[in-house]
Design a protein around this motif. Structure first.
Motif, PDB file in Angstrom:
ATOM      1  N   HIS A  66      24.522   4.248  21.976  1.00  0.00           N
ATOM      2  CA  HIS A  66      23.208   4.874  22.118  1.00  0.00           C
ATOM      3  C   HIS A  66      22.931   5.732  20.897  1.00  0.00           C
ATOM      4  O   HIS A  66      23.788   5.897  20.026  1.00  0.00           O
ATOM      5  N   HIS A  68      22.229   9.056  20.398  1.00  0.00           N
ATOM      6  CA  HIS A  68      22.445  10.497  20.230  1.00  0.00           C
ATOM      7  C   HIS A  68      23.191  10.740  18.914  1.00  0.00           C
ATOM      8  O   HIS A  68      24.017   9.913  18.503  1.00  0.00           O
ATOM      9  N   ASP A  70      25.701  12.401  18.052  1.00  0.00           N
ATOM     10  CA  ASP A  70      27.168  12.383  18.038  1.00  0.00           C
ATOM     11  C   ASP A  70      27.706  10.966  18.240  1.00  0.00           C
ATOM     12  O   ASP A  70      28.924  10.775  18.371  1.00  0.00           O
ATOM     13  N   HIS A  71      26.824   9.974  18.261  1.00  0.00           N
ATOM     14  CA  HIS A  71      27.260   8.576  18.390  1.00  0.00           C
ATOM     15  C   HIS A  71      26.692   7.722  17.255  1.00  0.00           C
ATOM     16  O   HIS A  71      27.411   6.909  16.685  1.00  0.00           O
ATOM     17  N   HIS A 165      21.722   7.558  30.751  1.00  0.00           N
ATOM     18  CA  HIS A 165      22.051   8.605  29.773  1.00  0.00           C
ATOM     19  C   HIS A 165      20.971   8.612  28.687  1.00  0.00           C
ATOM     20  O   HIS A 165      20.470   9.651  28.298  1.00  0.00           O
ATOM     21  N   ASP A 184      28.510   7.062  26.607  1.00  0.00           N
ATOM     22  CA  ASP A 184      28.275   8.215  27.485  1.00  0.00           C
ATOM     23  C   ASP A 184      27.818   7.789  28.881  1.00  0.00           C
ATOM     24  O   ASP A 184      27.256   8.595  29.621  1.00  0.00           O
TER      25      ASP A 184
HETATM   26 ZN    ZN Z   1      24.955  10.862  24.445  1.00  0.00          ZN
END
Ligand code: ZN
Ligand code: ZN
Length: 255
Positions: A66, A68, A70-71, A165, A184
């Motif tokens: 996904h 975000h 941090d990914h 998420h 996540d």
């Molecule tokens: Zn996430």
């Protein structure tokens, strides 16, 4: 922060910096990267490919669970420096390009504020900010997929849409290795409280908490006995049982 690299399944390596994980799937001489750490993780990604005995030209694809920060992390840097395509589900493309409403990391701030009295939650936010969470580097070009067909990249991972998420979140299933890379959709640590064990991400971080719960049913159907989350340690045991544990934690926390 130093990144620890550890083989966690046949040809699957976990790269962990203490708060987030990304993974390398080796297939003969080639490698797929699943998620790309933080926006500033490029040097660690480059080093990790070397540590698993491959070189940058062996890297064939970056798969995003996904968008975000941090990914998607350093995905754009990997795409441009190593000339590899970045894959994401069609419904996640706008977020990974920074064009979706709510793609800005600042959209998460109001939900996080009530948790910041906890030192562990505060530490997570500080760590994330230091690693570039608030200044994501969006991905300029994305290879979108739709559906569940195995991807023609090293490891032939099968994406499974697990919305909730985020709208276009997917997990990647490696049936022949008994592995689910869960992103996540399911964590094994609560990033805000540091409680351990399989669990959903905190609702403050879920775009659609109801769908996040519904998607657990899809996860439970997957074969395998190693769950590799975006946050937390690998969890071993039949995937259906791991999901059941997460459901029990969720019921207990809402009762
Ligand atoms: Zn996430
Ligand atoms: Zn995450």
């Amino acid at each position: 922060m130093a990144v620890e690299i550890q083989q966690v399944a046949d040809g699957v390596y976990r790269c962990a910096d203490g708060l987030v994980n990304w993974y390398l799937i080796a297939d003969d001489g080639e490698v797929t990267l699943v998620d790309a750490g933080w926006p500033r993780s490029w040097p660690q990604i480059e080093a990790a490919v070397g540590r698993v005995g491959r070189a940058l030209p062996d890297l064939r694809a970056v798969l995003l669970t996904h968008g975000h920060p941090d990914h998607l992390g350093a995905a754009e840097r990997v795409r441009t420096e190593a000339a590899v395509p970045v894959y994401a589900h069609r419904d996640e493309v706008a977020r990974a390009r920074g064009e979706a409403s709510g793609a800005s990391p600042f959209a998460l701030v109001p939900g996080l504020l009530p948790h910041l009295w906890r030192p562990s939650a505060f530490a997570f936010v500080v760590h994330a900010t230091m690693h570039g969470f608030m200044t994501p580097r969006w991905v300029g070009e994305i290879t979108a997929f739709d559906g569940m067909s195995p991807l023609d990249v090293p490891g032939t991972p099968e994406p499974v849409r697990t919305a909730g998420h985020t709208a276009g979140h997917v997990v990647y299933h490696l049936p022949d290795r008994g592995v689910v890379l869960a992103g996540d959709a399911l964590a094994t640590v609560d990033v805000l409280t540091r409680e351990r064990g399989p669990r959903l991400m905190p609702d403050a971080l879920n775009a659609d908490p109801v769908n996040a719960r519904n998607s657990l049913a899809l996860l439970a159907e997957l074969s395998g006995d190693v769950l590799l989350p975006g946050h937390g340690d690998p969890w071993r045991g039949p995937i259906a049982e791991t999901v059941e544990r997460a459901r029990r934690v969720d019921l207990a926390s809402n009762s």
